[in-house]
Design a protein around this motif. Structure first.
Motif, mmCIF file in Angstrom:
data_model
loop_
_atom_site.group_PDB
_atom_site.id
_atom_site.type_symbol
_atom_site.label_atom_id
_atom_site.label_comp_id
_atom_site.label_asym_id
_atom_site.label_seq_id
_atom_site.Cartn_x
_atom_site.Cartn_y
_atom_site.Cartn_z
ATOM 1 N N ALA A 47 3.871 -4.545 -67.970
ATOM 2 C CA ALA A 47 3.916 -3.105 -68.191
ATOM 3 C C ALA A 47 2.678 -2.628 -68.934
ATOM 4 C CB ALA A 47 5.164 -2.736 -68.977
ATOM 5 N N THR A 48 2.148 -1.509 -68.497
ATOM 6 C CA THR A 48 0.974 -0.937 -69.157
ATOM 7 C C THR A 48 1.370 -0.398 -70.524
ATOM 8 O OG1 THR A 48 0.076 -0.281 -67.028
ATOM 9 C CG2 THR A 48 -0.854 0.779 -68.965
ATOM 10 N N GLY B 145 -2.954 -16.946 -57.870
ATOM 11 C CA GLY B 145 -3.498 -17.030 -59.225
ATOM 12 C C GLY B 145 -2.455 -16.931 -60.315
ATOM 13 N N ARG B 146 -1.214 -16.530 -59.948
ATOM 14 C CA ARG B 146 -0.151 -16.395 -60.950
ATOM 15 C C ARG B 146 0.805 -17.581 -60.963
ATOM 16 N NH1 ARG B 146 3.179 -12.561 -59.669
ATOM 17 N NH2 ARG B 146 2.351 -11.847 -57.665
ATOM 18 N N VAL C 127 -5.325 -15.071 -62.771
ATOM 19 C CA VAL C 127 -6.774 -14.958 -62.913
ATOM 20 C C VAL C 127 -7.284 -13.591 -62.459
ATOM 21 C CG1 VAL C 127 -7.149 -17.434 -62.689
ATOM 22 C CG2 VAL C 127 -7.092 -16.011 -60.639
ATOM 23 N N GLY C 128 -6.507 -12.884 -61.624
ATOM 24 C CA GLY C 128 -6.939 -11.582 -61.130
ATOM 25 C C GLY C 128 -6.446 -10.407 -61.945
ATOM 26 N N GLY C 129 -5.717 -10.655 -63.026
ATOM 27 C CA GLY C 129 -5.211 -9.568 -63.852
ATOM 28 C C GLY C 129 -3.750 -9.775 -64.186
#
Length: 405
Positions: A186-187, A108-109, A180-182
């Motif tokens: 970095a948070t 997905g990336r 597509v999955g996230g």
């Protein structure tokens, strides 16, 4: 012996093969032409306004070469054949065989990106930075594992023969941080919610936004969990307050307009003969002030302390949209211009009118039947239904509305 976790089998990864081919660009959009025995195919671009070459030369390079240009699995060059103009084609790479190569939603990336052709040369100079640029039209189909995008094809040099040099463009399959999955970026260290301290009262207020799926048409509504220490301070035995479904001090920003029958907790309205209404909307909780001239009840109200709100009470007993015996429903216009409707749709209501004194009798009976505290925490469904049958024994219409009649 406890249950053993299932064994993990590493998925088989098949990297695309290299190959070279000169092919004609299909005349129909639905058709795709394979590039030799590789995982690459091409067709007409999705951009209807773009020029399309008649024939191209595509060289799909080994996975190791693509890695030099920051790619994964596939790197290629494409050029217009001599005698063909340049333009755009739709490149498609079948990455289904290598989509599980690295985990973390790798398939997905994946994106198609353009690089300098010298970054794909086997003898590329060390100071050549690939700097891949992701194509805006790049898209991955998770069902088939196809990564596709519209790619530029340079013009062939003037006077070039079939065997002559071609002007090439380089492309690689690139793995990004977001798919597509996230996202694997970095948070952020910023706070997820917002808070403030009430001026004068010193109350602590906190807001936690909740994710909402976008609507197909119109503005997407917002949802927030709201906390206020002032609401906890007001939970005393005098008014038999109870914590909501989200805990003491917490509430969802649900909206409502209700009529207050027992005004003992607000001395301003004690012994008031006119009906008293309260609104909760967008973090506001306020009594409504009747600003209709002439002493009549409604239809125009405002929030106490903020007269910029326009609250209009519709009342038509002969044509009620919600089953209310008085035909009441509300239209609220905020200072920002947003319009909200309360009670404009039919809902489950009891076709009966009760005096404020009757409502107070009901309230007192419930407080006695199921006391606040241990009673509300441990009450079973059977106890609640039994209390309802006793409290509303002289009101069969209420029992029927509750499904107990």
């Amino acid at each position: 012996m406890g249950e053993q976790p299932p064994e993990w089998t590493r998925p088989k990864v098949v990297w695309p093969k290299p190959g070279l081919a000169s092919v004609k660009v299909p005349e129909k959009r639905a058709e795709m032409t394979d590039i030799a025995d590789t995982a690459v195919s091409l067709g007409r671009p999705m951009d209807d306004q773009a020029d399309v070459p008649s024939a191209v030369v595509v060289d799909v390079l080994p996975p190791g070469v693509a890695r030099k240009a920051s790619g994964v699995g596939v790197g290629l060059t494409i050029a217009a054949q001599a005698g063909s103009r340049g333009g755009k084609v739709n490149l498609a790479v079948d990455a289904s065989g290598s989509g599980a190569a690295y985990g973390g939603g790798f398939l997905g990336r994946l994106r198609l990106a353009r690089v300098e052709t010298r970054a794909l040369e086997a003898t590329a100079v060390k100071d050549c930075m690939p700097n891949p640029v992701v194509l805006e039209s790049s898209h991955v189909d998770m069902a088939t594992g196809i990564v596709s995008a519209d790619a530029e094809v340079p013009e062939a040099p003037v006077g070039a023969s079939k065997e002559g040099a071609l002007t090439e463009a380089g492309y690689v399959l690139l793995s990004g941080a977001t798919g597509v999955g996230g996202t694997f970026t970095a948070t952020p260290l910023s706070a997820t919610g917002s808070w403030q301290v009430g001026i004068g009262s010193g109350s602590f207020e906190y807001t936690q936004p909740l994710p909402i799926a976008p609507t197909a048409v119109g503005t997407t509504p917002s949802a927030e969990l709201l906390y206020s220490s002032a609401s906890v301070d007001g939970m005393t035995s005098a008014d038999n307050s109870q914590a909501g479904e989200f805990g003491a001090g917490w509430q969802l920003n649900q909206a409502s307009i209700d009529q207050i029958y027992d005004t003992a907790s607000d001395g301003e309205f004690i012994n008031s003969s006119a009906p008293v209404f309260r609104i909760m909307l967008n973090g506001q909780s306020s009594f409504l002030v009747d600003r209709t001239p002439g002493g009549a009840v409604g239809p125009d109200f405002a929030l106490r302390g903020d007269t910029r709100w326009n609250v209009h009470l519709e009342e038509n007993p002969d044509d009620s949209p919600n089953g209310d015996t008085a035909g009441r429903w509300w239209r609220v216009t905020t200072p920002e211009g947003s319009v909200y409707h309360f009670g404009s749709n039919r809902a489950l209501t009891v076709a009966a009118t009760y005096a404020p004194s009757e409502h107070q009798v009901f309230t007192n009976a419930w407080r006695q039947a199921i006391p606040y505290g241990a009673g509300t925490r441990t009450a079973s469904r059977a106890q609640i239904e039994g209390a309802a049958r006793q409290i509303y024994s002289d009101y069969p219409e209420i029992l029927r509305a509750l499904g107990l009649g």
